[in-house]
Design an enzyme around this catalytic site. Structure first.
Site, PDB file in Angstrom:
ATOM      1  N   ASP A 176       0.853  -1.189   0.000  1.00  0.00           N
ATOM      2  CA  ASP A 176       0.000   0.000   0.000  1.00  0.00           C
ATOM      3  C   ASP A 176       0.886   1.236   0.000  1.00  0.00           C
ATOM      4  OD1 ASP A 176      -2.383   1.384  -0.011  1.00  0.00           O
ATOM      5  OD2 ASP A 176      -2.594   1.372   2.170  1.00  0.00           O
TER       6      ASP A 176
ATOM      7  N   HIS B 251      -3.861  13.811   0.608  1.00  0.00           N
ATOM      8  CA  HIS B 251      -4.123  12.904   1.733  1.00  0.00           C
ATOM      9  C   HIS B 251      -2.972  12.945   2.742  1.00  0.00           C
ATOM     10  CE1 HIS B 251      -5.347   9.391   4.023  1.00  0.00           C
ATOM     11  NE2 HIS B 251      -4.192   8.814   3.779  1.00  0.00           N
TER      12      HIS B 251
ATOM     13  N   ARG C  29       0.775  15.608  13.058  1.00  0.00           N
ATOM     14  CA  ARG C  29       1.930  16.492  13.298  1.00  0.00           C
ATOM     15  C   ARG C  29       1.623  17.865  12.726  1.00  0.00           C
ATOM     16  NH1 ARG C  29       3.551  11.845  10.936  1.00  0.00           N
ATOM     17  NH2 ARG C  29       3.243  12.897   8.950  1.00  0.00           N
TER      18      ARG C  29
ATOM     19  N   ASP D  85      -9.412   0.210   1.385  1.00  0.00           N
ATOM     20  CA  ASP D  85      -8.433  -0.229   2.373  1.00  0.00           C
ATOM     21  C   ASP D  85      -8.917   0.182   3.767  1.00  0.00           C
ATOM     22  OD1 ASP D  85      -6.015  -1.380   3.160  1.00  0.00           O
ATOM     23  OD2 ASP D  85      -4.997   0.553   3.122  1.00  0.00           O
TER      24      ASP D  85
ATOM     25  N   TYR E 188       1.453   2.986  15.378  1.00  0.00           N
ATOM     26  CA  TYR E 188       2.181   3.175  14.118  1.00  0.00           C
ATOM     27  C   TYR E 188       3.622   3.671  14.269  1.00  0.00           C
ATOM     28  CZ  TYR E 188       2.062   8.277  13.495  1.00  0.00           C
ATOM     29  OH  TYR E 188       2.286   9.617  13.614  1.00  0.00           O
TER      30      TYR E 188
ATOM     31  N   LYS F 158      -4.702  -1.905  10.070  1.00  0.00           N
ATOM     32  CA  LYS F 158      -4.898  -2.017   8.627  1.00  0.00           C
ATOM     33  C   LYS F 158      -5.144  -3.443   8.162  1.00  0.00           C
ATOM     34  CE  LYS F 158      -3.750   2.252   7.394  1.00  0.00           C
ATOM     35  NZ  LYS F 158      -4.513   3.066   6.464  1.00  0.00           N
TER      36      LYS F 158
ATOM     37  N   THR G 207      -4.879   6.341  -0.062  1.00  0.00           N
ATOM     38  CA  THR G 207      -6.127   7.116  -0.144  1.00  0.00           C
ATOM     39  C   THR G 207      -6.003   8.220  -1.187  1.00  0.00           C
ATOM     40  OG1 THR G 207      -6.454   6.680   2.183  1.00  0.00           O
ATOM     41  CG2 THR G 207      -7.773   8.451   1.223  1.00  0.00           C
TER      42      THR G 207
HETATM   43 MN    MN Z   1      -4.333   2.493   2.582  1.00  0.00          MN
END
Ligand code: MN
Length: 411
Positions: free
Chosen positions: A120, A127, A136, A228, A239, A248, A345
């Site tokens: 991905d 995005h 951030r 997704d 993450y 995910k 995305t």
């Molecule tokens: Mn994705």
């Protein structure tokens, strides 16, 4: 077409001819090609001798995935499209039409490919900037973003075909009001979709040998609409430092029809200007992006009235497919037939073109009102997300069908 009626607004014009796997209630999966409201049963067409080499093609098309067919290479796969096209353009109804044509409405679509690997990307600058701002605020786009197509290795085992319900994942989340940095284990409260377009690898490459931007299209068989699904609360906590994981890998949905790259030739466009100029191995010439309009709707259990959530376009993508593939393999990483590479995305520059709830509701802070009067910050159980995509109009229209998924209501 002289003998077969195709509605002018159909996704599946003569220009398109996408491939999928279907059955007609007999549980016998086989390869098909969509045309209007019909499916060309490719196994039956092989049996009828449409492609020559009767036994060979009957075996190729009588399988539960398209991988072996795709691996035959573009001269063969495009040759099959040409032969079906000629057959559809015969002046009168061919004698074998009844055996070869199935009704699309009454067919069940299955996973069209076995996916060995799923990657991905994160190729939309809109995005990446929108999400970066939330995580951030001072530093939305990290310094590497404009230098390379950022991506991660996703999970192939949980990719499902359109129509498969999605189970809300549970995982570690930080509950609001709790102690800072003390997680609980709970069902995700921030389940989201991601509007993406994926491409399917059609040719194996050799470990150690990069694919260049010039050659990359040889390795791209076709494109498929892709949702997704993401759990933002799980994602946010997990993450750092290694990127997406359980937020995910609980499910991604793909449309059942793979649109061959060749069908999209008329819809090539130039991508956004890239600044700074990419390194040499990522430099491209000409029109490497595609003009495909995309839409996302949400239908709740309360009222069967869909709400349009997003209208975007693949042309906004900063990094093109050929750049993604060249970057993916520049270190020698090899690709396999059936590998899926998703765009990330696809958001655009306007408020109507945001491709995830995370962006539409600003991380849940600005809930939206649906047509039935209810509000959403993220997806609720019973919500049905439908994505569509198409390029062009009328006889040249190339549509991607739909990728639909319902968030399961757990009892
Ligand atoms: Mn994705």
């Amino acid at each position: 077409m002289p003998w077969l009626h195709i509605s002018p607004d159909s996704d599946f014009s003569l220009q398109n001819l996408p491939f999928g796997i279907f059955h007609t209630g007999d549980n016998r999966p086989r390869a098909g090609m969509a045309i209007g409201g019909h499916i060309i049963d490719l196994e039956a067409a092989a049996e009828a001798g449409l492609f020559g080499k009767r036994r060979f093609f009957k075996k190729i098309f009588g399988q539960a995935t398209l991988n072996d067919f795709i691996a035959l290479g573009k001269p063969v796969t495009n040759g099959i499209r040409r032969k079906v096209r000629n057959w559809l353009e015969l002046p009168a109804t061919p004698e074998n039409a009844l055996q070869i044509i199935a009704d699309r409405e009454s067919a069940t679509m299955l996973m069209p490919i076995r996916v060995p690997n799923y990657t991905d990307f994160y190729s939309s600058i809109e995005h990446a900037t929108n999400v970066g701002k939330m995580f951030r605020p001072d530093n939305p786009l990290l310094p590497n973003w404009r230098w390379m197509p950022i991506g991660y290795h996703g999970r192939a085992s949980s990719i499902v075909v359109s129509g498969t319900p999605i189970r809300r994942p549970s995982g570690q989340i930080l509950a609001p009001g709790g102690e800072p940095d003390t997680p609980i284990y709970a069902p995700s409260r921030q389940l989201d979709f991601e509007l993406e377009m994926a491409f399917v690898i059609g040719k194996e490459s050799t470990l150690g040998e990069p694919i260049t931007v010039e050659n990359a299209e040889e390795y791209i068989f076709g494109l498929v609409l892709f949702n997704d699904w993401s759990a933002r609360d799980i994602q946010r906590w997990e993450y750092v430092p290694l990127g997406p994981f359980l937020g995910k890998n609980f499910g991604s949905s793909m449309a059942p029809w793979i649109v061959p790259l060749e069908a999209l030739k008329p819809y090539r466009v130039k991508g956004p200007k890239q600044k700074p100029a990419p390194l040499d191995y990522l430099k491209t010439k000409g029109a490497k992006n595609l003009d495909i309009e995309l839409a996302v709707t949400l239908t709740s259990t309360k009222l069967n009235v869909p709400t349009l959530l997003c209208q975007s376009n693949t042309k906004y993508l900063y990094w093109s497919m050929v750049q993604q593939l060249a970057h993916h393999t520049v270190n020698g990483c090899n690709v396999q037939v059936g590998d899926l590479m998703a765009s990330g995305t696809i958001s655009g520059p306007t408020p109507e073109s945001l491709g995830s709830m995370l962006e539409i509701t600003l991380g849940g802070r600005n809930p939206i009102t649906l047509n039935d009067g209810s509000t959403r910050a993220f997806l609720q159980d019973g919500d049905v997300v439908t994505m569509r995509g198409s390029a062009g109009e009328g006889e040249g229209r190339v549509g991607f069908g739909e990728v639909i998924g319902e968030v399961l209501v757990l009892k």
